[in-house]
Design an enzyme around this catalytic site. Structure first.
Site, PDB file in Angstrom:
ATOM      1  N   LYS A  11       0.867  -1.218   0.082  1.00  0.00           N
ATOM      2  CA  LYS A  11       0.008   0.192  -0.035  1.00  0.00           C
ATOM      3  C   LYS A  11       0.648   1.407  -0.133  1.00  0.00           C
ATOM      4  CE  LYS A  11      -0.184   2.042   3.584  1.00  0.00           C
ATOM      5  NZ  LYS A  11      -0.068   2.720   4.885  1.00  0.00           N
ATOM      6  N   ASP A 129      -5.663   0.423   8.404  1.00  0.00           N
ATOM      7  CA  ASP A 129      -5.443   0.269   6.654  1.00  0.00           C
ATOM      8  C   ASP A 129      -6.064  -0.785   6.246  1.00  0.00           C
ATOM      9  OD1 ASP A 129      -4.173   2.675   6.653  1.00  0.00           O
ATOM     10  OD2 ASP A 129      -2.095   1.803   6.962  1.00  0.00           O
TER      11      ASP A 129
HETATM   12  O1  C5P Z   1      -4.811   0.528  13.222  1.00  0.00           O
HETATM   13  P1  C5P Z   1      -3.279   0.234  13.317  1.00  0.00           P
HETATM   14  O2  C5P Z   1      -3.056  -1.022  14.294  1.00  0.00           O
HETATM   15  O3  C5P Z   1      -2.973  -0.208  11.981  1.00  0.00           O
HETATM   16  O4  C5P Z   1      -2.679   1.453  13.819  1.00  0.00           O
HETATM   17  C1  C5P Z   1      -1.373   1.271  14.364  1.00  0.00           C
HETATM   18  C2  C5P Z   1      -1.261   2.704  15.234  1.00  0.00           C
HETATM   19  O5  C5P Z   1      -1.029   3.734  14.718  1.00  0.00           O
HETATM   20  C3  C5P Z   1      -2.508   2.931  16.365  1.00  0.00           C
HETATM   21  O6  C5P Z   1      -2.465   2.267  17.505  1.00  0.00           O
HETATM   22  C4  C5P Z   1      -2.314   4.402  16.424  1.00  0.00           C
HETATM   23  O7  C5P Z   1      -1.437   4.719  17.459  1.00  0.00           O
HETATM   24  C5  C5P Z   1      -1.614   4.668  15.176  1.00  0.00           C
HETATM   25  N1  C5P Z   1      -2.839   5.250  14.133  1.00  0.00           N
HETATM   26  C6  C5P Z   1      -3.494   6.627  14.496  1.00  0.00           C
HETATM   27  N2  C5P Z   1      -4.291   7.136  13.543  1.00  0.00           N
HETATM   28  C7  C5P Z   1      -4.833   6.237  12.674  1.00  0.00           C
HETATM   29  C8  C5P Z   1      -4.073   4.969  12.160  1.00  0.00           C
HETATM   30  C9  C5P Z   1      -3.258   4.382  12.988  1.00  0.00           C
HETATM   31  O8  C5P Z   1      -2.949   7.299  15.246  1.00  0.00           O
HETATM   32  N3  C5P Z   1      -5.858   6.788  11.674  1.00  0.00           N
END
Ligand code: C5P
Length: 283
Positions: A11, A129
């Site tokens: 991605k 994502d």
């Molecule tokens: O959702 P995912 O586990 O991939 O996200 C990893 C970390 O990235 C989250 O715990 C958060 O700290 C940060 N994040 C965020 N805002 C988003 C996506 C991710 O703050 N839109």
């Protein structure tokens, strides 16, 4: 027994504007996302119990326990699978990694079981994502990754080169280091759909947009600046930018040959870096 093989493309955040932050800490984004011609591969078949075999350059970096997102995806379907993952993409690198694999796993698992794809909330529970990786194509992504607008173009037409310096990056750490959480969204006047994107002027428009996580990532991982400079210095490079929270950066090139030559030159300069040309038809 039914076996399905799926591709989990990298991605790429062509832009990543951080426009706000929710009370739960998640950040609001405005991001133009596309997918590369390089990625992981998953082979999935139904099984009495979950079993994962990991091959590929980055096999050693993949968690094989219950915390692997592939098993969280299987959990959403309440089924067990035998999965082989060819892990070609570097982990913790801003190009989807676990989310791309989870999305591909959902696609393969629902296909072999002939059952419906779990909904948006379930996909989001695996990672912000994951929905965009399930959708694929060229997408404007807003909210925390839950507002998706597919852009009606058959192609992101330019070849790219992806480069990662081999330093894993913690996404939460990069978000924490971001100085301002409220930045401008992607700019008009470039019309981002829903009609087909007009490609004339697209690179100029793209160059005026940002990845707001680039500055904090550069501070945390000094190699990011070096990666960007080296990509930008390649002949025929139209634009170089970091994807996601890094450290992978991409260069966009006008011609396939220029992308191939740039990838060769970058590999020769930095043999330990991961350098992958992404060349192919549109998506
Ligand atoms: O959702 P995912 O586990 O991939 O996200 C990893 C970390 O990235 C989250 O715990 C958060 O700290 C940060 N994040 C965020 N805002 C988003 C996506 C991710 O703050 N839109």
């Amino acid at each position: 027994m039914t076996t399905v093989e799926v591709f989990a493309p990298a991605k790429i955040n062509l832009t990543l504007h951080v426009t706000g932050q929710r009370e739960d800490g998640y950040h609001l984004l405005d991001s133009l996302v596309c997918f590369a011609h390089v990625g992981d591969r998953l082979t999935v078949s139904p099984a009495p119990s979950n079993q994962l075999t990991v091959t590929g350059r980055y096999a050693g970096a993949v968690p094989t326990g219950d915390d692997n997102l592939i098993w969280k995806a299987a959990g959403l379907l309440n089924r067990a699978f035998d999965v082989t993952l060819e892990k070609n993409l570097p982990v913790a690198s801003g190009i989807g990694g676990g989310s791309a694999d989870a999305a591909a796993a959902l696609s393969a698992m629902t296909s072999v079981m002939n059952c419906p794809m779990p909904g948006l909330e379930a996909q989001l529970s695996l990672g912000a994502d994951v929905p965009v990786c399930v959708m694929g194509g060229l997408v404007r992504m807003r909210g925390i990754g839950d507002q998706l607008e597919p852009l009606d173009t058959g192609a992101f037409p330019w070849p790219m080169v992806l480069v990662n310096p081999g330093v894993p990056v913690s996404t939460p750490a990069v978000f924490r280091s971001l100085a301002s959480k409220t930045n401008a969204p992607m700019a008009s006047p470039f019309e981002l759909g829903p009609s087909p994107i007009q490609m004339d002027g697209f690179i100029d428009w793209l160059a005026q947009q940002r990845n707001d996580l680039e500055a904090p990532a550069k501070e945390l991982v000094t190699e990011v600046g070096d990666v960007l400079d080296r990509i930008q210095a390649q002949s025929g490079c139209l634009l170089a930018r970091m994807s996601g929270s890094g450290a992978t950066c991409f260069g966009i090139f006008a011609e396939d040959d220029a992308a191939r030559s740039a990838a060769q030159a970058l590999s020769a300069e930095q043999p330990d870096w991961w350098v992958a040309p992404s060349i192919g038809p549109g998506f």
